[in-house]
Design an enzyme around this catalytic site. Structure first.
Site, PDB file in Angstrom:
ATOM      1  N   ASP A   1      40.965  77.019  30.116  1.00  0.00           N
ATOM      2  CA  ASP A   1      41.311  75.774  29.441  1.00  0.00           C
ATOM      3  C   ASP A   1      40.648  75.683  28.065  1.00  0.00           C
ATOM      4  O   ASP A   1      39.596  76.292  27.820  1.00  0.00           O
ATOM      5  CB  ASP A   1      40.858  74.589  30.301  1.00  0.00           C
ATOM      6  CG  ASP A   1      41.527  73.291  29.895  1.00  0.00           C
ATOM      7  OD1 ASP A   1      42.557  72.954  30.507  1.00  0.00           O
ATOM      8  OD2 ASP A   1      41.040  72.623  28.963  1.00  0.00           O
TER       9      ASP A   1
ATOM     10  N   HIS B   1      46.115  68.707  32.392  1.00  0.00           N
ATOM     11  CA  HIS B   1      45.761  70.116  32.221  1.00  0.00           C
ATOM     12  C   HIS B   1      46.168  70.932  33.451  1.00  0.00           C
ATOM     13  O   HIS B   1      46.692  72.038  33.322  1.00  0.00           O
ATOM     14  CB  HIS B   1      44.252  70.251  31.978  1.00  0.00           C
ATOM     15  CG  HIS B   1      43.797  69.658  30.689  1.00  0.00           C
ATOM     16  ND1 HIS B   1      43.202  70.388  29.684  1.00  0.00           N
ATOM     17  CD2 HIS B   1      43.842  68.376  30.223  1.00  0.00           C
ATOM     18  CE1 HIS B   1      42.915  69.611  28.668  1.00  0.00           C
ATOM     19  NE2 HIS B   1      43.280  68.379  28.978  1.00  0.00           N
TER      20      HIS B   1
END
Length: 224
Positions: A124, A18
């Site tokens: 995210d 990520h």
């Protein structure tokens, strides 16, 4: 006097898969020379990210506190690469504790900029709760999915519908995404295969998907 650039706040989940695409997009935005980029993460991840930035980068790295011990995780656990696989659900749920700190962080940024709000918060996929904070503070909010659009459309449908629990076959279609064609259980994660929709991990994911629906926008890391 030079005009102040608008600020884009980026907040990835604490995992290399990520952090890397979030940083790649941050660098591309920085290269446009149109925005100030604020990159938020926990102290140990920020420390590692500093060495990944070009020497002349203007990206502002901002720390947010996270104490893993408070969540019955090993000390200094700030990235999935530092925990065994079976602790991932606990780590993921523990990141919800960042919500209070993130709201305070954005509020402080607004005060420091004399009331000027960030242009947007790009958060995210696992931090869907950022949508509530952005809405409360009047800031545009977008999710960033670090993988491809097709894969995440399947991910969404699988967790939302749990179609594998409604058939005895190892192969099935997604009820709201038939274009995906046949899905085989071998393509699914261990957690998804085993869930019945009532365990804490499944409840977390399905709540997460509700946040996705309320985002102002969704960015997908897809190359055509």
């Amino acid at each position: 006097m030079a005009e102040r650039k608008e600020n884009i706040v980026r907040f990835p989940f604490m995992a290399q898969g990520h952090l890397i695409p979030f940083l790649a997009l941050a660098l591309r935005l920085e290269n446009t020379n149109k925005y100030t980029i604020t990159f938020v993460n926990t102290p140990l991840n920020i420390k590692k990210l500093k060495s990944s930035l070009p020497p002349d980068s203007s990206i502002h790295l901002l720390e947010i506190q996270f104490n893993s011990i408070d969540h019955n995780l090993p000390p200094c656990t700030e990235n999935t690469d530092s925990i065994p696989f079976h602790l991932f659900p606990s780590f993921l749920r523990a990141t919800s504790s960042l919500k209070f700190h993130f709201k305070a962080l954005i509020s402080d940024l607004i005060r420091e900029q004399n009331g000027q709000k960030p242009l947007c918060i790009i958060a995210d996929m696992f931090f869907g709760w950022c949508e509530e904070i952005a809405k409360e503070l009047g800031v545009f909010h977008a999710l960033f999915l670090g993988g491809g659009g097709f894969g995440f459309a399947c991910f969404y449908s699988l967790w939302q519908n749990l179609p594998h629990r409604k058939t005895d076959s190892d192969e099935f279609l997604l009820p709201d995404f038939p274009e995906a064609s046949i899905i085989d259980v071998s393509q699914m994660s261990k957690y998804l295969i085993e869930t019945d929709g009532n365990d804490s991990f499944s409840v977390f994911y399905r709540q997460l998907l509700l946040f996705w629906k309320n985002a102002d926008g969704i960015l997908v890391n897809t190359v055509e």
